[in-house]
Design an enzyme around this catalytic site. Structure first.
Site, PDB file in Angstrom:
ATOM      1  N   GLY A  87       0.807  -1.218   0.000  1.00 43.95           N
ATOM      2  CA  GLY A  87       0.000   0.000   0.000  1.00 43.95           C
ATOM      3  C   GLY A  87       0.836   1.261   0.000  1.00 43.95           C
ATOM      4  O   GLY A  87       0.346   2.357  -0.223  1.00 43.95           O
ATOM      5  N   ARG A  88       2.116   1.082   0.306  1.00 44.55           N
ATOM      6  CA  ARG A  88       2.997   2.264   0.294  1.00 44.55           C
ATOM      7  C   ARG A  88       4.417   1.856  -0.082  1.00 44.55           C
ATOM      8  O   ARG A  88       5.384   2.481   0.328  1.00 44.55           O
ATOM      9  CB  ARG A  88       2.999   2.925   1.662  1.00 44.55           C
ATOM     10  N   LYS A 108       9.947   2.165   0.166  1.00 40.52           N
ATOM     11  CA  LYS A 108       8.854   2.157   1.136  1.00 40.52           C
ATOM     12  C   LYS A 108       8.517   3.600   1.491  1.00 40.52           C
ATOM     13  O   LYS A 108       9.409   4.359   1.860  1.00 40.52           O
ATOM     14  CB  LYS A 108       9.317   1.378   2.385  1.00 40.52           C
ATOM     15  N   ASP A 120      -2.354   6.689   3.125  1.00 38.98           N
ATOM     16  CA  ASP A 120      -1.835   7.761   2.262  1.00 38.98           C
ATOM     17  C   ASP A 120      -0.614   7.322   1.451  1.00 38.98           C
ATOM     18  O   ASP A 120      -0.090   8.109   0.661  1.00 38.98           O
ATOM     19  CB  ASP A 120      -1.497   9.006   3.103  1.00 38.98           C
ATOM     20  N   GLY A 121      -0.143   6.103   1.676  1.00 34.64           N
ATOM     21  CA  GLY A 121       0.998   5.602   0.917  1.00 34.64           C
ATOM     22  C   GLY A 121       2.335   6.183   1.352  1.00 34.64           C
ATOM     23  O   GLY A 121       3.362   5.923   0.735  1.00 34.64           O
ATOM     24  N   ARG A 171      14.841  -0.333   0.497  1.00 37.28           N
ATOM     25  CA  ARG A 171      15.060  -1.551   1.272  1.00 37.28           C
ATOM     26  C   ARG A 171      15.584  -2.654   0.368  1.00 37.28           C
ATOM     27  O   ARG A 171      15.118  -2.814  -0.755  1.00 37.28           O
ATOM     28  CB  ARG A 171      13.722  -1.933   1.895  1.00 37.28           C
ATOM     29  N   ARG A 178       6.001 -13.403   0.872  1.00 38.33           N
ATOM     30  CA  ARG A 178       5.548 -13.595   2.248  1.00 38.33           C
ATOM     31  C   ARG A 178       4.628 -14.800   2.322  1.00 38.33           C
ATOM     32  O   ARG A 178       4.097 -15.235   1.296  1.00 38.33           O
ATOM     33  CB  ARG A 178       4.757 -12.350   2.700  1.00 38.33           C
ATOM     34  N   ASP A 245       1.614 -11.760   6.837  1.00 38.46           N
ATOM     35  CA  ASP A 245       2.110 -10.906   5.748  1.00 38.46           C
ATOM     36  C   ASP A 245       3.474 -10.304   6.083  1.00 38.46           C
ATOM     37  O   ASP A 245       4.090  -9.663   5.241  1.00 38.46           O
ATOM     38  CB  ASP A 245       1.111  -9.793   5.421  1.00 38.46           C
TER      39      ASP A 245
HETATM   40  P1  AMP Z   1       2.375  -3.118   7.970  1.00 35.67           P
HETATM   41  O1  AMP Z   1       1.648  -2.916   9.239  1.00 35.67           O
HETATM   42  O2  AMP Z   1       3.385  -2.027   7.668  1.00 35.67           O
HETATM   43  O3  AMP Z   1       2.946  -4.485   7.824  1.00 35.67           O
HETATM   44  O4  AMP Z   1       1.300  -2.925   6.829  1.00 35.67           O
HETATM   45  C1  AMP Z   1       0.122  -3.679   6.729  1.00 35.67           C
HETATM   46  C2  AMP Z   1      -0.590  -3.293   5.452  1.00 35.67           C
HETATM   47  O5  AMP Z   1      -0.994  -1.923   5.490  1.00 35.67           O
HETATM   48  C3  AMP Z   1       0.230  -3.442   4.195  1.00 35.67           C
HETATM   49  O6  AMP Z   1      -0.628  -3.865   3.170  1.00 35.67           O
HETATM   50  C4  AMP Z   1       0.717  -2.039   3.947  1.00 35.67           C
HETATM   51  O7  AMP Z   1       1.033  -1.801   2.595  1.00 35.67           O
HETATM   52  C5  AMP Z   1      -0.458  -1.212   4.384  1.00 35.67           C
HETATM   53  N1  AMP Z   1      -0.053   0.131   4.822  1.00 35.67           N
HETATM   54  C6  AMP Z   1       0.636   0.455   5.927  1.00 35.67           C
HETATM   55  N2  AMP Z   1       0.802   1.787   6.023  1.00 35.67           N
HETATM   56  C7  AMP Z   1       0.217   2.337   4.938  1.00 35.67           C
HETATM   57  C8  AMP Z   1       0.052   3.685   4.456  1.00 35.67           C
HETATM   58  N3  AMP Z   1       0.533   4.730   5.117  1.00 35.67           N
HETATM   59  N4  AMP Z   1      -0.600   3.842   3.295  1.00 35.67           N
HETATM   60  C9  AMP Z   1      -1.101   2.800   2.616  1.00 35.67           C
HETATM   61  N5  AMP Z   1      -0.992   1.523   3.022  1.00 35.67           N
HETATM   62  C10 AMP Z   1      -0.333   1.277   4.164  1.00 35.67           C
HETATM   63 MG    MG Z   2       4.006  -5.512   6.609  1.00 34.29          MG
END
Ligand code: AMP
Ligand code: MG
Length: 485
Positions: A87-88, A108, A120-121, A171, A178, A245
């Site tokens: 998502g980002r 990232k 917000d990505g 990264r 995953r 994930d």
């Molecule tokens: P994480 O907790 O970082 O492992 O992320 C879990 C999921 O949320 C993944 O699919 C990420 O891509 C998405 N995600 C986390 N932060 C953001 C963000 N700021 N914008 C969009 N997607 C996000």
């Molecule tokens: Mg993650």
């Protein structure tokens, strides 16, 4: 210079979408990992040039890059989410490093993708520096991990609870496959794609396995994960979000969010603010790894045998065997940490006895292990177990008796112990101080000093004492980590 290849794009159609980074107006380089850049065949002068700042921000594309957002699903805190995905983040492509290994280059915090949902990505500077620091620390501790190559500040604000400076982390990972990637396909009952992904994974991460022997993939991953978790346990690392994930098939530690290192030994230690029930606490990590492995095994069922019953039987056996693999890996870690090279029946009990003594004495996990080197030379540090030193007093002669059967001189054992038990880990209060200074004032000095100290975690240097001390107990008790999303 390097050129990127795109085997994921070529071979795994349907498991990603093409995507582009959002344009950043004024990116500046905050951090470059010089030794990692060199590993990848990138000269430091080049990597700090304006071109590369554009690459690291996503404004320009590294030659050969075909950027994608990878699709994946995942069990988050036990609940299945059929679609997560990057998502980002953006996978730019793969580089073959100087050692001949294929490694992913990912951005990232590069902006929204088709998988952003309401996010917000973006990423904030503090959490990206945190991931950079933690990955580097783990690497120098000798633990398999993804690593940060660069951090650029975007010059743009990121809106969280407060307004924070934005950043993009580059990264480097063995791959970003995953358990959740497999779950994504299994949930869609897409067996053809599952097979392609399994083949790709075996080819890339387990080339020693026979083609098409998917049960071997399950076994090999189980063993690799057992080794990884045993290593985490050995240094007191708490990942914090062991969702499926966030579990990489390569066996690397990935997705440093609210992770932190344990201070005084307590298996129930948890720092993550979102882990209210302690699902991912220190002591649960092996059991959670096995639970995650079971989720992975389920995705492979259609590939294991014609009929479901046979497949379930085969998979169940592998999932159960994880405990055996883990126990073996853990015991190997513990023996090393106790200075033992020979193997004796009572070694596991001896290790557990030491952990019990730490728990009773409320000893700092890292310092208590480290102090065994002095103890082997006849200077035990009883003060570390001050809350209740009796268990330590009782344990010490047992360990000494065990050491006497090692048939290695005391100095040798002490030297080995100093290579097995780090003097330095990223102490939570120091990490916070460093990130605070970087993010609030743009002052990177505390961060750089900490990073430098953590690059030789097994050495005691004149100026490293202050990096070795735990935070006051009250501070640790209040310490909370956040996902940083
Ligand atoms: P994480 O907790 O970082 O492992 O992320 C879990 C999921 O949320 C993944 O699919 C990420 O891509 C998405 N995600 C986390 N932060 C953001 C963000 N700021 N914008 C969009 N997607 C996000
Ligand atoms: Mg993650």
């Amino acid at each position: 210079m390097f050129t990127l290849d795109n085997s994921y794009v070529r071979e795994l159609e349907g498991m990603y979408v093409f995507a582009r980074a959002e344009r950043k107006l004024a990116p500046t380089l905050v951090k470059l990992n010089v030794s990692l850049a060199e590993e990848l065949g990138l000269e430091p002068d080049e990597a700090t040039s304006p071109d590369w700042v554009q690459y690291f921000s996503g404004n320009a594309l590294v030659p050969g890059s075909q950027p994608i957002a990878q699709a994946y699903a995942g069990h988050q805190f036990g609940n299945f989410v059929p679609q997560l995905g990057d998502g980002r983040a953006l996978l730019l492509g793969e580089v073959i490093d100087r050692a001949g290994c294929r490694r992913d280059i990912q951005l990232k915090g590069s902006g929204r993708t088709a998988f952003s949902r309401s996010g917000d990505g973006k990423a904030a500077l503090g959490p990206m520096l945190r991931e950079y620091l933690m990955g580097d620390a783990m690497h120098h501790l000798g633990i398999a991990t993804t690593r940060g190559l660069a951090v650029v500040a975007t010059g743009e604000p990121v809106y969280r609870e407060t307004i924070l400076p934005g950043a993009v982390l580059t990264r480097v990972s063995a791959s970003h496959i995953r358990i959740g990637t497999f779950e994504y396909l299994a949930a869609r009952n897409d067996i053809d794609s599952l097979m392609r992904l399994a083949d790709y994974t075996m080819d890339r991460h387990y080339p020693e396995l026979d083609e098409g022997r998917y049960i071997e993939l399950l076994r090999a991953y189980s063993m690799r994960m057992a080794g990884l978790i045993a290593n985490w346990m050995g240094v007191g690392f708490i990942h914090g979000v062991m969702n499926t994930d966030n579990m990489a098939l390569s066996g690397e530690t990935i997705d440093y969010g609210p992770c932190a290192f344990m201070e005084h030994y307590d298996p129930e230690t948890v720092f993550s603010s979102i882990d209210r029930r302690g699902r991912y606490c220190y002591g649960n990590q092996p059991a959670i790894a096995q639970w995650n492995l079971a989720r992975f095994a389920e995705t492979l069922l259609p590939l294991l045998a014609e009929d479901e019953e046979t497949a379930v039987g085969l998979a169940t056996q592998q999932v159960e065997d994880f405990q055996v693999h883990y126990r073996r890996a853990w015991l190997a870690v513990m023996r090393r940490k106790m200075g033992l090279k020979r193997e004796e029946e009572g070694d596991a009990a001896l290790a557990e006895g030491f952990l019990d003594a730490m728990f009773a004495g409320e000893a700092d996990f890292t310092l208590a292990w480290r102090a065994l080197a002095d103890a082997a030379e006849g200077i035990p540090n009883r003060g570390l177990f001050a809350a209740n030193p009796e268990k330590f007093d009782a344990w010490l002669p047992l360990w000494k008796a065990r050491l006497s059967r090692e048939e290695r001189p005391g100095e040798r054992i002490a030297a080995d112990l100093r290579l097995a038990n780090p003097y330095l880990i990223p102490r939570n209060h120091l990490v916070e101080e460093a990130l605070e200074a970087a993010s609030r004032n743009g002052n990177l000095q505390p961060f750089d000093r900490l990073l430098e100290a953590l690059s030789t975690p097994y050495e005691e240097k004149d100026d490293s004492l202050r990096f070795s001390r735990p935070a006051p107990r009250e501070q640790t008790a209040r310490y909370k980590t956040f996902c940083g999303t």
